[in-house]
Design an enzyme around this catalytic site. Sequence first.
Site, mmCIF file in Angstrom:
data_model
loop_
_atom_site.group_PDB
_atom_site.id
_atom_site.type_symbol
_atom_site.label_atom_id
_atom_site.label_comp_id
_atom_site.label_asym_id
_atom_site.label_seq_id
_atom_site.Cartn_x
_atom_site.Cartn_y
_atom_site.Cartn_z
ATOM 1 N N GLU A 406 0.848 -1.206 0.000
ATOM 2 C CA GLU A 406 0.000 0.000 0.000
ATOM 3 C C GLU A 406 0.881 1.253 0.000
ATOM 4 O O GLU A 406 1.067 1.915 1.026
ATOM 5 C CB GLU A 406 -0.919 -0.055 1.231
ATOM 6 C CG GLU A 406 -1.980 1.016 1.298
ATOM 7 C CD GLU A 406 -3.180 0.768 0.375
ATOM 8 O OE1 GLU A 406 -3.090 -0.092 -0.502
ATOM 9 O OE2 GLU A 406 -4.183 1.481 0.547
ATOM 10 N N LYS A 411 2.705 1.660 -6.263
ATOM 11 C CA LYS A 411 1.518 1.294 -7.060
ATOM 12 C C LYS A 411 1.548 2.020 -8.408
ATOM 13 O O LYS A 411 1.301 1.410 -9.454
ATOM 14 C CB LYS A 411 0.233 1.619 -6.295
ATOM 15 C CG LYS A 411 -0.063 0.598 -5.186
ATOM 16 C CD LYS A 411 -1.492 0.698 -4.702
ATOM 17 C CE LYS A 411 -1.783 -0.155 -3.476
ATOM 18 N NZ LYS A 411 -1.838 -1.596 -3.686
ATOM 19 N N HIS A 454 -11.636 -4.004 -4.540
ATOM 20 C CA HIS A 454 -11.159 -4.127 -3.160
ATOM 21 C C HIS A 454 -11.732 -5.362 -2.480
ATOM 22 O O HIS A 454 -12.914 -5.420 -2.160
ATOM 23 C CB HIS A 454 -11.544 -2.848 -2.397
ATOM 24 C CG HIS A 454 -11.052 -2.835 -0.985
ATOM 25 N ND1 HIS A 454 -11.765 -2.287 0.045
ATOM 26 C CD2 HIS A 454 -9.918 -3.324 -0.433
ATOM 27 C CE1 HIS A 454 -11.085 -2.432 1.171
ATOM 28 N NE2 HIS A 454 -9.966 -3.064 0.905
HETATM 29 P P1 NAD Z 1 1.678 -8.092 1.424
HETATM 30 O O1 NAD Z 1 2.814 -7.294 1.960
HETATM 31 O O2 NAD Z 1 1.303 -9.356 2.091
HETATM 32 O O3 NAD Z 1 1.992 -8.467 -0.096
HETATM 33 C C1 NAD Z 1 2.490 -7.570 -1.030
HETATM 34 C C2 NAD Z 1 3.224 -8.415 -2.089
HETATM 35 O O4 NAD Z 1 3.536 -7.567 -3.156
HETATM 36 C C3 NAD Z 1 4.530 -9.014 -1.587
HETATM 37 O O5 NAD Z 1 4.555 -10.395 -1.900
HETATM 38 C C4 NAD Z 1 5.585 -8.262 -2.378
HETATM 39 O O6 NAD Z 1 6.735 -9.075 -2.679
HETATM 40 C C5 NAD Z 1 4.820 -7.915 -3.620
HETATM 41 N N1 NAD Z 1 5.357 -6.793 -4.361
HETATM 42 C C6 NAD Z 1 5.870 -5.633 -3.892
HETATM 43 N N2 NAD Z 1 6.241 -4.848 -4.931
HETATM 44 C C7 NAD Z 1 5.950 -5.528 -6.072
HETATM 45 C C8 NAD Z 1 6.101 -5.248 -7.435
HETATM 46 N N3 NAD Z 1 6.657 -4.129 -7.852
HETATM 47 N N4 NAD Z 1 5.668 -6.173 -8.318
HETATM 48 C C9 NAD Z 1 5.129 -7.331 -7.899
HETATM 49 N N5 NAD Z 1 4.967 -7.640 -6.611
HETATM 50 C C10 NAD Z 1 5.383 -6.747 -5.707
HETATM 51 O O7 NAD Z 1 0.478 -7.099 1.309
HETATM 52 P P2 NAD Z 1 -1.085 -7.410 1.334
HETATM 53 O O8 NAD Z 1 -1.564 -7.388 2.719
HETATM 54 O O9 NAD Z 1 -1.358 -8.579 0.477
HETATM 55 O O10 NAD Z 1 -1.664 -6.095 0.652
HETATM 56 C C11 NAD Z 1 -1.611 -5.878 -0.741
HETATM 57 C C12 NAD Z 1 -2.596 -4.784 -1.113
HETATM 58 O O11 NAD Z 1 -3.907 -5.184 -0.724
HETATM 59 C C13 NAD Z 1 -2.356 -3.444 -0.433
HETATM 60 O O12 NAD Z 1 -2.693 -2.424 -1.317
HETATM 61 C C14 NAD Z 1 -3.311 -3.485 0.740
HETATM 62 O O13 NAD Z 1 -3.689 -2.197 1.170
HETATM 63 C C15 NAD Z 1 -4.477 -4.185 0.121
HETATM 64 N N6 NAD Z 1 -5.367 -4.864 1.074
HETATM 65 C C16 NAD Z 1 -4.874 -5.513 2.136
HETATM 66 C C17 NAD Z 1 -5.738 -6.133 3.027
HETATM 67 C C18 NAD Z 1 -5.217 -6.902 4.210
HETATM 68 O O14 NAD Z 1 -5.984 -7.108 5.167
HETATM 69 N N7 NAD Z 1 -3.985 -7.357 4.190
HETATM 70 C C19 NAD Z 1 -7.119 -6.079 2.797
HETATM 71 C C20 NAD Z 1 -7.608 -5.427 1.675
HETATM 72 C C21 NAD Z 1 -6.710 -4.807 0.820
#
Ligand code: NAD
Length: 718
Positions: A406, A411, A454
């Site tokens: 995030e 992004k 989302h």
């Molecule tokens: P996370 O940290 O578990 O995973 C992020 C992944 O993205 C990692 O595996 C990382 O290696 C990868 N990454 C980073 N940069 C990259 C790139 N340039 N290209 C490809 N992969 C890349 O994070 P998450 O919790 O899965 O969250 C991901 C998104 O989902 C965020 O935007 C977050 O706000 C949103 N989100 C999260 C939740 C939650 O509860 N965790 C809920 C809804 C939405």
Amino acid sequence: MTSPAVIYQGKAIQVELLDSGIAQLTLNLPQAAVNVFNQLMLNELQAAVTAVATSQAKALMCVSGKSSFVVGADISEFTQLFKLPEKELLAWCEQTNAVFNALEDLPVPSISVIDGMALGGGLELCLATDLRLGSEKAVLGFPEVKLGICPGFGGTVRATRLLGLETACDWIISGRQLAADQALSSGALDAVVAADILQESATAMLDECLAGSIDYLALRQRKKDPLAREEATEPQIANVKSAAFKAGRVHYPAPVIAVDAICAALACGRAEALQHEHKAFVQLAHTPVAGNLVQLFLSEQYLKRTAKKVASQAHPVARAAVIGAGIMGGGIAYQSALTGTPILMKDIAQQGLDLGMDEAEKHSARLLKKGQISAAERQKILDSIAPTLEYTDFSSADVVVEAVIENVNVKNKVLAEVEQTLKPTAVLTSNTSTISISLLARALQQPQNFCGMHFFNPVALMPLVEVIRGDKSSEQTIATTVAYAQKMGKTPIVVNDCPGFLVNRILFPYFGAFAMLIRDGADFRDVDRVMEAFGWPMGPAYLLDVVGIDTAAHAMKVMAEGFPDRMRYEFHTVIDFLHEQGSYGQKNGRGFYRYQTDENGRLQKMLDDSIISNIQTIQTAQRQIHDREIVERLMVAMCLETVRCLEDGIIDTAIEADMGLVLGLGFPRFRGGALRYIDSMGAEEFCTLADRYAELGPLYQVTAGLRAMAAAQEKFYP
Ligand code: NAD
């Protein structure tokens, strides 16, 4: 052969006198995919039964003209029906039950032929006939408790006498649907045969009744008599009462009231037993819980219809891609594969890809263990996820979900990069939790092909997907994203763009209100206890530990930038405080609570005195805050932000706002959602309550729109 004589012709029911001398009553609601008991069908049933009783028919066979039998009552009629005063609703029960009694009392034997679902009122009709024959596709059940009510067409009385006290109570308080074999073994069905020989088998069973080899009058009498003492012993009664209490917990009265009525009627004959059922039905129909659960059912239908309409313009989605294989990306890949859309899963690190695949392996192993999928199906699911470190093959994707960390800059870079690899019709989406979609779209060449998608964590379990319309998103983009969410088995709600969208925009003021409570001296353990008693699956402190305090602290900054007037706090919040100390919640074992994994691999939540005294250092007061004040401060902040979302046009209807909260946050179903909560209190009283907390700041400021509603005594729901 002459065509059978029609002895009754209504709009929804027809009765023909077959050559065999059997009257065939066919339920077939016009212009409807399924049969439901609406007032029309009930009225016609009365006329049809009278026609049979006064005809030459030697027996009656009830069948359906649809692919299922009758799936229940017409719930869209409940809202008005339940508004009837007690006396009138009781009279309605009497009148309706007279029809079912007349069916049961016909001078000839009767049978219901069940192919497909016979639920609620449909099952009650079947119970009123002497015999029940099912196909292998028959499904029986009493779903009424899910709407906060109990069976009202004699189901509690007849099921108890037919199935026995414990089985009947189990069916009624669980709301479970039972397959043909289970219905047969419990005695609800007399026989199960292949669908193509249903009619001839039913005829044969009626012939046996007429020949005297089936004593249908004895079977009928059994449903009308009191239960013998040994059929309902004290321990059995104690068991069903305790099961009902467990099923209803504190907030759902239906199981307890239904079982109390059943137990009170055990020693009664039909007429008196039915009185107990009527009273229970009316009492439940008049509870706010039933009103809220019925509205939620109707709201779910509304969302389905709306999504279907939007999705009608969608491009087909044969292949998808997800970027980021973390908690969310891994979950999205698995859900897509599980529901039949193969997906590319890209990350920058092999370790990320391995974690993503581990998730899919774990989830699918669980389904295999439960017998829900075969080993071959599991393999197919896993083979449908293609982990990759490159953008190769992205040109084949119809939809891409970005789920990297995030961070706006990351992004922006990733979205611009992936856009280069896509075919012109592909839809690009972001799973961002908080960042404005219109803002992210600025990094793109084709912003019309971009919107928010989302998901909620854990993806496999959470039903909601917010589809966020940025200021440049095309309707086609929204339609394709909605269709993909539906294909994944999720409930999409289209929302207009703003920081946090709908659900997080409402959640964060709630967290803000929580932080103020802690500042003012509340003990977070009390806050969790009180909010869990209010009906939330977890209190705010525990929820923050689950979400991740680091994630929440980060999102709070984004929300503060988006809504500086009310979401920027001028005090040191407990969320920032714990975050600065490296307490991230469950993910590192320390947040408001401490976490340890037990021998079964489950996280155990524990209290830690050092955390409690640490938090006390940032409290500006040590005031004991009353339970009621805790609820009011948290709920008022949440409800007011929901009102603002509706007034700002983030969603179009109160239904979408409340369903977003119920499906995305676990808002207590029996309360129906934030706007429904305001309705239950009355807008005027709610405004007075909010005004009492006005000094806490702008989160508590009542909107002009809500004041106008209060003055006009309007409600969000009709
Ligand atoms: P996370 O940290 O578990 O995973 C992020 C992944 O993205 C990692 O595996 C990382 O290696 C990868 N990454 C980073 N940069 C990259 C790139 N340039 N290209 C490809 N992969 C890349 O994070 P998450 O919790 O899965 O969250 C991901 C998104 O989902 C965020 O935007 C977050 O706000 C949103 N989100 C999260 C939740 C939650 O509860 N965790 C809920 C809804 C939405």
